[in-house]
Design a protein around this motif. Sequence first.
Motif, short mmCIF file in Angstrom:
data_model
loop_
_atom_site.label_atom_id
_atom_site.label_comp_id
_atom_site.label_asym_id
_atom_site.label_seq_id
_atom_site.Cartn_x
_atom_site.Cartn_y
_atom_site.Cartn_z
N MET C 1 56.94 51.97 23.30
CA MET C 1 56.31 52.73 24.38
C MET C 1 55.15 51.94 24.98
N ASP C 2 55.32 51.53 26.22
CA ASP C 2 54.23 50.80 26.86
C ASP C 2 54.38 51.03 28.35
N PHE C 3 53.70 52.05 28.82
CA PHE C 3 53.98 52.55 30.15
C PHE C 3 52.80 52.25 31.06
N ASP C 4 52.53 50.99 31.24
CA ASP C 4 51.40 50.57 32.08
C ASP C 4 51.60 49.08 32.34
N TYR C 5 50.83 48.52 33.26
CA TYR C 5 50.82 47.09 33.43
C TYR C 5 50.28 46.42 32.16
N THR C 6 50.75 45.22 31.86
CA THR C 6 50.14 44.44 30.78
C THR C 6 48.82 43.84 31.28
N ASP C 7 48.06 43.27 30.38
CA ASP C 7 46.79 42.65 30.79
C ASP C 7 47.03 41.51 31.79
N ASP C 8 48.09 40.73 31.56
CA ASP C 8 48.41 39.64 32.49
C ASP C 8 48.76 40.18 33.87
N GLN C 9 49.55 41.24 33.85
CA GLN C 9 49.92 41.85 35.14
C GLN C 9 48.69 42.39 35.85
N LYS C 10 47.79 42.97 35.09
CA LYS C 10 46.55 43.48 35.68
C LYS C 10 45.73 42.34 36.29
N ALA C 11 45.69 41.23 35.59
CA ALA C 11 44.93 40.08 36.09
C ALA C 11 45.54 39.57 37.40
N LEU C 12 46.87 39.53 37.45
CA LEU C 12 47.54 39.11 38.68
C LEU C 12 47.21 40.05 39.84
N LYS C 13 47.23 41.35 39.54
CA LYS C 13 46.89 42.33 40.56
C LYS C 13 45.46 42.15 41.06
N ASP C 14 44.54 41.95 40.12
CA ASP C 14 43.13 41.76 40.50
C ASP C 14 42.98 40.55 41.42
N GLU C 15 43.69 39.50 41.05
CA GLU C 15 43.63 38.28 41.86
C GLU C 15 44.21 38.54 43.25
N ALA C 16 45.31 39.27 43.28
CA ALA C 16 45.95 39.59 44.57
C ALA C 16 44.99 40.43 45.43
N ARG C 17 44.29 41.34 44.78
CA ARG C 17 43.36 42.19 45.55
C ARG C 17 42.24 41.34 46.16
N ARG C 18 41.72 40.42 45.36
CA ARG C 18 40.66 39.54 45.88
C ARG C 18 41.19 38.68 47.02
N PHE C 19 42.39 38.14 46.81
CA PHE C 19 42.99 37.30 47.85
C PHE C 19 43.15 38.08 49.17
N LEU C 20 43.66 39.31 49.07
CA LEU C 20 43.92 40.08 50.29
C LEU C 20 42.63 40.55 50.94
N ALA C 21 41.59 40.78 50.14
CA ALA C 21 40.30 41.16 50.72
C ALA C 21 39.82 40.05 51.65
N ASP C 22 40.14 38.83 51.25
CA ASP C 22 39.75 37.69 52.06
C ASP C 22 40.75 37.41 53.19
N ALA C 23 42.04 37.46 52.86
CA ALA C 23 43.06 37.03 53.81
C ALA C 23 43.48 38.14 54.77
#
Lengths: 408, 408, 379, 379
Positions: C1-23
Amino acid sequence: MNFDDNPEEATYRARVRAWIAQNKPDLTALPPEQRLVWTEGHKNAMAQWQATKAAGGYACITWPKERGGAGGTLIEDVIFSQEETAAEIHDPYFITGLKMLIPAILQFNSDPKSAERVPPAVRGEEIWCQLFSEPSSGSDSAGIRTLAVKQGDEWVINGQKVWNSGAAHADYGLLITRTDPDQPKHKGLTAFWLKMDTPGLEVRPIKTMGGDSELNEVFLDDVRIPDDQRVGEINGGWSVVLATLMNERAAIGQSNGLTWSDMMDLASSIETDDGTVMDDDSFRDLVADLHVDLEARRLIGFRILTAISRGEQPGPEGSAAKLLWSGGTQTMMSEALDMLDQYGLIQDSNLSPRAGAFQQRFLWSCGLRIGGGTDEIQKNIIAERVLGLPADVRVDKGVPFREIPSGR
Amino acid sequence: MNFDDNPEEATYRARVRAWIAQNKPDLTALPPEQRLVWTEGHKNAMAQWQATKAAGGYACITWPKERGGAGGTLIEDVIFSQEETAAEIHDPYFITGLKMLIPAILQFNSDPKSAERVPPAVRGEEIWCQLFSEPSSGSDSAGIRTLAVKQGDEWVINGQKVWNSGAAHADYGLLITRTDPDQPKHKGLTAFWLKMDTPGLEVRPIKTMGGDSELNEVFLDDVRIPDDQRVGEINGGWSVVLATLMNERAAIGQSNGLTWSDMMDLASSIETDDGTVMDDDSFRDLVADLHVDLEARRLIGFRILTAISRGEQPGPEGSAAKLLWSGGTQTMMSEALDMLDQYGLIQDSNLSPRAGAFQQRFLWSCGLRIGGGTDEIQKNIIAERVLGLPADVRVDKGVPFREIPSGR
Amino acid sequence: MDFDYTDDQKALKDEARRFLADASPISVVRGVLEDPARGHDEELWGRIAEQGWCGAAIPEAYGGHEFGYVELCGLAEELGRSLAPTPFASSIYQFAEAVLAEGSEEQKQELLPAIASGESIGTIAVSEGPGTVSAKRVKTQYANGTLTGTKLPVADGMAAGKAVVLAMGSDGPVLAVTDLAGPGVSRQMVETIDPTRGAATIVFDNAPAQVLGSGGDGIAALARVQDRSAVLMSFEQLGGADRALEMARDYALERYAFGRPIGSYQAIKHKLADVFIRNEVARTSAYYGAWALSTNAPELATAGPAARIAGCNAYWLAAKENIQTHGGIGFTWEADPHLHYRRARHLGLTIGSVKTWKRKLTDRLEAQRAARQAEREAA
Amino acid sequence: MDFDYTDDQKALKDEARRFLADASPISVVRGVLEDPARGHDEELWGRIAEQGWCGAAIPEAYGGHEFGYVELCGLAEELGRSLAPTPFASSIYQFAEAVLAEGSEEQKQELLPAIASGESIGTIAVSEGPGTVSAKRVKTQYANGTLTGTKLPVADGMAAGKAVVLAMGSDGPVLAVTDLAGPGVSRQMVETIDPTRGAATIVFDNAPAQVLGSGGDGIAALARVQDRSAVLMSFEQLGGADRALEMARDYALERYAFGRPIGSYQAIKHKLADVFIRNEVARTSAYYGAWALSTNAPELATAGPAARIAGCNAYWLAAKENIQTHGGIGFTWEADPHLHYRRARHLGLTIGSVKTWKRKLTDRLEAQRAARQAEREAA
């Protein structure tokens, strides 16, 4: 329970119907884009219509004759409006001045200078607008910050108004200002009337999310108004606001727009594997629901009319009608888009059904839930004035205006 | 994103599934009416089941072994509960004491007399109930008026509790009282544990609108409790309340009751001119809506589980799940009655589909929206704790309890 | 049972959010909104392509980066949140998924590398007029290797170089892939309720095309593709819905009426709590869909539609109540809430309306129920 | 234009309210609730009959008092408000209306005087099992002047002496009237969600009966009768809904939480405002129905269903939110809110569910639309 006119009403209706048919403005002379409201062409045609009504004795029907009215009854006024609507005459220019603002001014002022403004308004020569709302006083309508400071016989006014319908077309305005910030909120307000070309006053149109610009911002920068244009007492402006609102409630809104039968037309035009969307059970349930609510809204108008014709003050049924209308329209338009499926996202007067009216109203319906008192304010009105429930806790009660927290 | 057990979890699940199959209580030995919860027969069978679990090392799985638990993980506990549910074992008697009340008592008290109460509870010999709510403190859970006054080494208690689930079957209770009415509301409360047969304590069942009597009123008339049954500090009772509520949140509710697939079964059994109600487009839309919401509710449980298995404190998703469940159930039952049309008003276990379960739950669903925090309180929790919106204006903040307005 | 993003996936999302805030700040979105001739922001598209996002779920064998589907879902959530004006949805959730799921090995080799790099943009052309698309009413013809007919609206139809087209072949509907820059294709921009996502009318007049994969029932193939698109799209919807709720919450905290923040009134608090609940339903349904998509689970047949329905409902509610919470300001062109209102309905219609998907879901629940009954009777 | 009760009608309503406060206090309602063997209060029924209410809309020629339909609507509103446990609805809105609208002159002469005086109680027996009643699925047979079959539930089926029964004749469905105390009729009480309104299963075994009026399509006749019943019933629903709202309002004023009345919280205020709006829709629709009923206007074909739908929706919302506003107390047997919850659904099902009536309304709107189109084309 009787839906028919009584004999006098029927006679009056027949008379005005004939008169309107004979005298109504001919918009077909205008280029198509000038037939829309808030264009110069449409405005001029409506000014002409107002003049025709004044000459014919149908302007300001309930006003006494000496004021330029017809000395008629409220029910006659309503019948005339119904017949105007039936003849597809829509006039948003003069109603604010003649139904709301000028009656309020005359309730407080009897001086000749104020009285002089009446005849040209009745004849359609001068348009009035309301200068009440401000960026920080929307639902909180007494939270006015525009400051008026007395200097000799003049007032010097600085501040900003907003959501001023038709201000770009108006010749005169009724303005609410704060004259004593040390009084509690409702007690330090003062009203004035002024010419819209007074130096220091600037009107800037607001583009709404739907793309039109009926609404405006009005900036006041050291605008000087003589004291004889004050309406009512100094610091008595809240009474003027209340008087206009009472007048607004008595002015029954014209019914217009898309309704359940338009939805049936649309559904019947959309094919499915088994016929059209009209054959879908779930759409059929929706039609029934829309019919019940929107007919009720229409019929509530008749109940208000009944109260008026009995000489009673109409109750807050209007708030219920407004909520049925605003929420119902947004839901209905969203359902229309869903019916069209992917094609529903097209907003093109050549491609979309009804020249894109569903898409246009899909955007416009957001404003319906906000303008003229938000959904939330309407529910407060029902809860407090009809059901007698207590007002919410008021942290600003009795507090000097300048000390009331106001966020940013 | 992974819905499967990890290898250890899968092994544990297989083990407990087999154990439950071998040891589960046999309700068929009971007369049918005694197989229902809150009957003596069912209660005794569940007490026996609790004893069996304790002997087998499956009672209080997360507790340390020295306290009678299994020293297991929270996820093991959840797996065991899931398997109990799958085996149709429903036990409402021991969960309150073992999951909520005893852990809270042990958090504040370490004396031998308190500790003595643990083993018999684990073995299913003693049932506990919560004595928190009062007639005038429902949503306002700190508005306790039951008064405890110290006399020597004893406390003399007078007042009334209400909505006490299972109090008529309980041997012990955890009681919240007011010990200082001059303090603000949350600061003058004290907790005690007591035997339910203490002189002066009387339990009266409450008949609910559905006709059952799981809930009770408890009257306290000069009830005397020794100070060594106090839980936590004098005037520190609010901390005890909060501790039980935290335990409650971690105890994941068992899913049960009628759902979208039962609605499909019902619809398929009702004939229309064109087939069954299952063929009605509008019913088909309803099934989709119910499926989405009720599956989401089930899946939110998995998200809470995920948080637990990662060692995190589950968030307020539980409030969202509760609202989906309570509102969804009432709507669903009303739709079921409508589908049956006139026949839907029959409430007869021989005539009604599913022995009248839809009608019974139609009545019962009202309570779902109220018990365990009303819809309104759940929305406040979401707005304040998740969205960070300000608390409503609190006129009782910092006010001595005896001065807070309380209506009738 | 693991019904959430993994830590790596969360890190990717955070990076994507920062990228889009800029781009992709709101000024970039408005740049497309205000210019009727544009349908997306080309510079932003280039930068997104550089990040390798287009190939997130495309196997390395076809030029992708194969981060994984859950990772692509995370990116979709961030794209939805930022309102990024790009053809990402059409090209990746729709065209790439169609080729991946239904194309032949040769077609994958030929078409996917340019999609994965962002060099080429793809789309799907399905709708021909008002109403739900169905096998019976497809008028565009596929015959002798060419397409003839008109499709509208086609999302990103001006920007795309390739399209998968639903058409009627000699044995029933097929999916065919065609070059939009090739002969026999003419197209014209069409205005929609969301100018930040372009659309077109495309007329095919004997345009060369090839059937996708081995042919077969095109409606069934489209349904399989759309179940996948639905999950990915539901993450865009979720991101948008979360952002709309945040905007409303932030405004409710800073706007005062009667001396206190409007967010302290229960009318606003409970409204936004209702939005939160819908967003939680959308989040949970989307996560379940992501699991089904990433594991090719048979549950996708119901999880896809459920994610779609929950996503449509959540974004619509969040978007309209965001405007309502803002009051008059929210109704102006200059304020941003209407961007979400428009986008919510764009996403809610572009692969079929919520109503269409409800019917699809119930059809499948009913089929499963019948299959279970048949099983029980056989046993 | 006069869209309200007249002063005389208001005076009659006020008098009725006073009368019912005395004759049907909540203790009388609970007397029936608590005794499973009773289906109504006989003493109350006698007193209502004495008032002449049963004959309010029955012409003097048939023993009635002919106050008028709007007057009967006013009485229905007060009966609904008081939760009066009587067979008034079955006997007056249904049986009497059926005989008045569809019966022969002879039948009116024979049947109505005892109904108008309250001596006899009538009902209508339509339902035979789960689902909407339709021509295709009527199983009870009418042949050779007798009825054979089973009807359930029949509202007030134990109390009634006469019934109009929907049955299948040799040429299709008919309405037939029969003596429930006569031969070939056996009946048994059936428990329902609202014990304050009795119901029965009635078994007909060659029970003598006569066709109502000249026969003809029984389903069409039933529909005409039910349009009339729907309007009258909608006033009972309106009265109940208004009372439920008042109860909630009163409780919200006296119940305190966090130091102030719960009625000062917007969660409660706006909830009750929503109830008020639904009640206004019900009121307005009911009034319009009353006008159509009292003037025999063709508008009754849509006004009847609209009044029914609005009445069902309003009472259901008001009843459930009344319980919710009361909180825990509202969920107890001893408190009165559940009486309205039960009654709301009883009234909402007894002449067909709101869903059944929505379909009826749309069918008629569609027929009107087709007629208008045909007219336009003819012109």
